[in-house]
Design a protein around this motif. Structure first.
Motif, mmCIF file in Angstrom:
data_model
loop_
_atom_site.group_PDB
_atom_site.id
_atom_site.type_symbol
_atom_site.label_atom_id
_atom_site.label_comp_id
_atom_site.label_asym_id
_atom_site.label_seq_id
_atom_site.Cartn_x
_atom_site.Cartn_y
_atom_site.Cartn_z
ATOM 1 N N GLY A 228 0.363 -1.745 0.192
ATOM 2 C CA GLY A 228 -0.002 0.097 -0.352
ATOM 3 C C GLY A 228 1.020 0.888 -0.152
ATOM 4 O O GLY A 228 0.270 2.340 -0.069
ATOM 5 N N ALA A 229 1.569 1.307 1.135
ATOM 6 C CA ALA A 229 2.606 2.313 0.673
ATOM 7 C C ALA A 229 3.890 3.136 -0.336
ATOM 8 O O ALA A 229 3.499 3.765 -1.052
ATOM 9 C CB ALA A 229 3.698 1.957 1.758
ATOM 10 N N GLY A 230 3.942 1.423 -1.023
ATOM 11 C CA GLY A 230 4.751 1.991 -2.451
ATOM 12 C C GLY A 230 3.464 2.265 -3.012
ATOM 13 O O GLY A 230 3.774 3.221 -4.539
ATOM 14 N N SER A 231 2.365 1.877 -3.193
ATOM 15 C CA SER A 231 1.220 2.374 -4.368
ATOM 16 C C SER A 231 1.412 3.831 -4.611
ATOM 17 O O SER A 231 0.963 4.864 -4.928
ATOM 18 C CB SER A 231 -0.086 1.478 -4.132
ATOM 19 N N GLU A 232 1.063 4.190 -2.382
ATOM 20 C CA GLU A 232 0.632 6.035 -2.482
ATOM 21 C C GLU A 232 1.691 6.614 -3.215
ATOM 22 O O GLU A 232 1.687 7.840 -3.506
ATOM 23 C CB GLU A 232 0.242 5.964 -0.905
ATOM 24 N N LEU A 233 3.114 6.027 -2.975
ATOM 25 C CA LEU A 233 4.571 7.049 -3.310
ATOM 26 C C LEU A 233 4.724 6.830 -4.427
ATOM 27 O O LEU A 233 5.322 8.005 -5.042
ATOM 28 C CB LEU A 233 5.731 6.438 -2.656
ATOM 29 N N SER A 234 4.035 5.786 -5.465
ATOM 30 C CA SER A 234 5.017 5.948 -6.570
ATOM 31 C C SER A 234 3.238 7.257 -7.293
ATOM 32 O O SER A 234 3.712 7.523 -8.452
ATOM 33 C CB SER A 234 4.030 4.466 -7.063
ATOM 34 N N GLU A 235 1.940 6.817 -6.997
ATOM 35 C CA GLU A 235 0.911 7.968 -7.393
ATOM 36 C C GLU A 235 1.662 9.618 -7.280
ATOM 37 O O GLU A 235 1.556 10.169 -7.942
ATOM 38 C CB GLU A 235 -0.559 8.022 -6.310
ATOM 39 N N VAL A 236 2.140 9.784 -5.719
ATOM 40 C CA VAL A 236 3.374 10.833 -5.447
ATOM 41 C C VAL A 236 4.239 11.494 -7.040
ATOM 42 O O VAL A 236 4.280 12.437 -7.308
ATOM 43 C CB VAL A 236 3.532 10.953 -4.393
ATOM 44 N N LEU A 237 4.962 9.719 -6.987
ATOM 45 C CA LEU A 237 5.816 10.329 -7.889
ATOM 46 C C LEU A 237 5.776 10.639 -9.435
ATOM 47 O O LEU A 237 6.354 11.753 -9.859
ATOM 48 C CB LEU A 237 6.804 8.918 -7.671
ATOM 49 N N LEU A 238 4.728 9.946 -9.947
ATOM 50 C CA LEU A 238 4.029 10.583 -10.869
ATOM 51 C C LEU A 238 3.706 11.613 -11.572
ATOM 52 O O LEU A 238 3.651 12.333 -12.182
ATOM 53 C CB LEU A 238 2.844 9.570 -11.538
ATOM 54 N N LEU A 239 3.333 12.124 -10.004
ATOM 55 C CA LEU A 239 2.315 13.776 -10.221
ATOM 56 C C LEU A 239 3.971 14.426 -9.804
ATOM 57 O O LEU A 239 4.942 15.625 -11.020
ATOM 58 C CB LEU A 239 1.936 14.148 -8.785
ATOM 59 N N ILE A 240 5.412 14.228 -9.161
ATOM 60 C CA ILE A 240 6.491 15.191 -9.431
ATOM 61 C C ILE A 240 7.189 15.046 -10.947
ATOM 62 O O ILE A 240 7.317 15.940 -11.692
ATOM 63 C CB ILE A 240 7.195 14.911 -8.293
ATOM 64 N N LEU A 241 7.408 13.748 -11.239
ATOM 65 C CA LEU A 241 7.647 13.530 -12.687
ATOM 66 C C LEU A 241 6.837 14.116 -13.572
ATOM 67 O O LEU A 241 7.877 14.564 -14.122
ATOM 68 C CB LEU A 241 7.573 11.766 -13.068
ATOM 69 N N VAL A 242 5.762 14.307 -13.957
ATOM 70 C CA VAL A 242 4.715 15.023 -14.564
ATOM 71 C C VAL A 242 5.288 16.617 -14.534
ATOM 72 O O VAL A 242 5.054 17.374 -16.024
ATOM 73 C CB VAL A 242 3.675 14.743 -14.972
ATOM 74 N N LEU A 243 5.048 16.763 -13.735
ATOM 75 C CA LEU A 243 5.410 18.620 -13.237
ATOM 76 C C LEU A 243 6.970 19.252 -13.653
ATOM 77 O O LEU A 243 7.117 20.131 -13.893
ATOM 78 C CB LEU A 243 5.263 18.780 -11.645
ATOM 79 N N ILE A 244 7.590 17.681 -13.366
ATOM 80 C CA ILE A 244 9.288 17.955 -14.015
ATOM 81 C C ILE A 244 9.305 18.351 -15.041
ATOM 82 O O ILE A 244 10.115 19.311 -15.812
ATOM 83 C CB ILE A 244 10.385 16.946 -12.869
ATOM 84 N N ILE A 245 9.106 17.485 -15.882
ATOM 85 C CA ILE A 245 8.956 17.030 -17.375
ATOM 86 C C ILE A 245 8.085 18.474 -17.978
ATOM 87 O O ILE A 245 8.497 19.024 -19.014
ATOM 88 C CB ILE A 245 7.817 15.841 -17.898
ATOM 89 N N THR A 246 6.684 18.518 -17.479
ATOM 90 C CA THR A 246 5.864 19.702 -18.354
ATOM 91 C C THR A 246 6.805 20.964 -18.277
ATOM 92 O O THR A 246 7.112 21.412 -18.561
ATOM 93 C CB THR A 246 4.588 20.344 -16.896
ATOM 94 N N ARG A 247 7.164 21.251 -16.302
ATOM 95 C CA ARG A 247 8.764 22.420 -16.126
ATOM 96 C C ARG A 247 9.242 23.249 -17.434
ATOM 97 O O ARG A 247 10.051 24.062 -17.796
ATOM 98 C CB ARG A 247 9.473 22.521 -15.309
ATOM 99 N N PHE A 248 10.694 21.854 -17.612
ATOM 100 C CA PHE A 248 11.620 21.346 -18.577
ATOM 101 C C PHE A 248 11.496 21.168 -20.394
ATOM 102 O O PHE A 248 11.867 22.003 -21.256
ATOM 103 C CB PHE A 248 12.839 21.005 -18.009
#
Length: 261
Positions: A228-248
């Motif tokens: 469950g923890a891995g699932s939650e952390l992966s969801e947050v990481l997806l958001l962060i990855l998209v934000l980083i890619i979008t910015r650059f």
């Protein structure tokens, strides 16, 4: 076909509060283990519910409320199943106790300070990430998929660390089933984010495997809470990855990102 439908419905019923009001007949361990194949599909179903709630709410209220109600819908559909796992894992791992005591703490239904902090940051990071995303509906749809598609990296040939009890999927899922889960997750990510999706999938899968190594070093294996923890952390990481890619590099979406929703 009936067997596969049965396994999908069994997995859907196990992972969510969605009522599966059909006679599944006799259920055995093999059905549960092979039903793991449909984890990304279950994630997609959850994401669809969240996305529909978001779209309906934003018809009458500002987008901020759409995000909040989409997150609430997720909690209702899943019963905050994975969020509870994140809380229990944080309480146990960061208790600075022995391995045996960590496992006991993770089974305790009470929420400690570390668990409360983990839940609060998880919710805040998701809200902030969605608020700043260019295509919110797509991320709301894809976050549950991201959390489910990396589970193979956590459970394949893993060890269940407790003397009593057994993890339903830990160490029991076959290589072929994990490969099937990977393929379904990868296809979904590429459809959602074009070739960037393949890169994000690799990063998420690698993160899940490193998380597995870290947790195994702490408690000697993987439990349902860790999944469950891995699932939650992966969801947050997806958001962060998209934000980083979008910015650059601009938003990494494919054609489905630009539907007029």
């Amino acid at each position: 076909m009936k067997t596969q439908l049965k396994r999908f419905l069994l997995t859907l019923g196990f992972m969510t509060r969605i009522p599966v009001n059909v006679d599944l007949g006799e259920v055995n361990d093999e059905d549960m283990h092979k039903g793991f194949l449909y984890y990304p599909v279950v994630g997609l179903v959850i994401g669809l519910v969240d996305m529909i709630v978001y779209l309906l709410v934003t018809m009458v209220l500002p987008e901020t409320f759409g995000i909040m109600f989409a997150m609430l819908a997720n909690f209702c559909v899943t019963g905050a199943f994975h969020l509870d796992g994140l809380s229990d894992t944080a309480d146990g791992i960061y208790s600075a106790r022995t391995r045996e005591r960590m496992l006991e703490i993770m089974k305790d239904s009470r929420i400690g300070t570390n668990g409360a902090i983990a839940m609060c940051f998880d919710i805040m990071l998701k809200f902030a990430g969605l608020y700043y995303c260019d295509v919110k509906w797509l991320l709301i749809l894809m976050m549950p998929v991201a959390g489910k598609m990396v589970q193979g990296a956590l459970v394949y040939k893993a060890i269940y660390p407790r003397k009593n009890g057994i993890g339903i999927y830990v160490g029991t899922v076959s290589f072929g089933t994990v490969v099937g889960t990977v393929i379904l997750g990868l296809i979904t990510m590429v459809l959602a984010f074009s070739w960037w999706g393949a890169i994000m999938f690799a990063v998420l899968f690698a993160f899940a495997y490193l998380f597995r190594i870290y947790i195994t070093g702490k408690i000697g294996g993987i439990t349902g809470d860790v999944m469950g923890a891995g699932s939650e952390l992966s969801e947050v990481l997806l958001l962060i990855l998209v934000l980083i890619i979008t910015r650059f590099a601009g938003f990494p979406g494919s054609l489905i990102s630009y539907f007029p929703l």
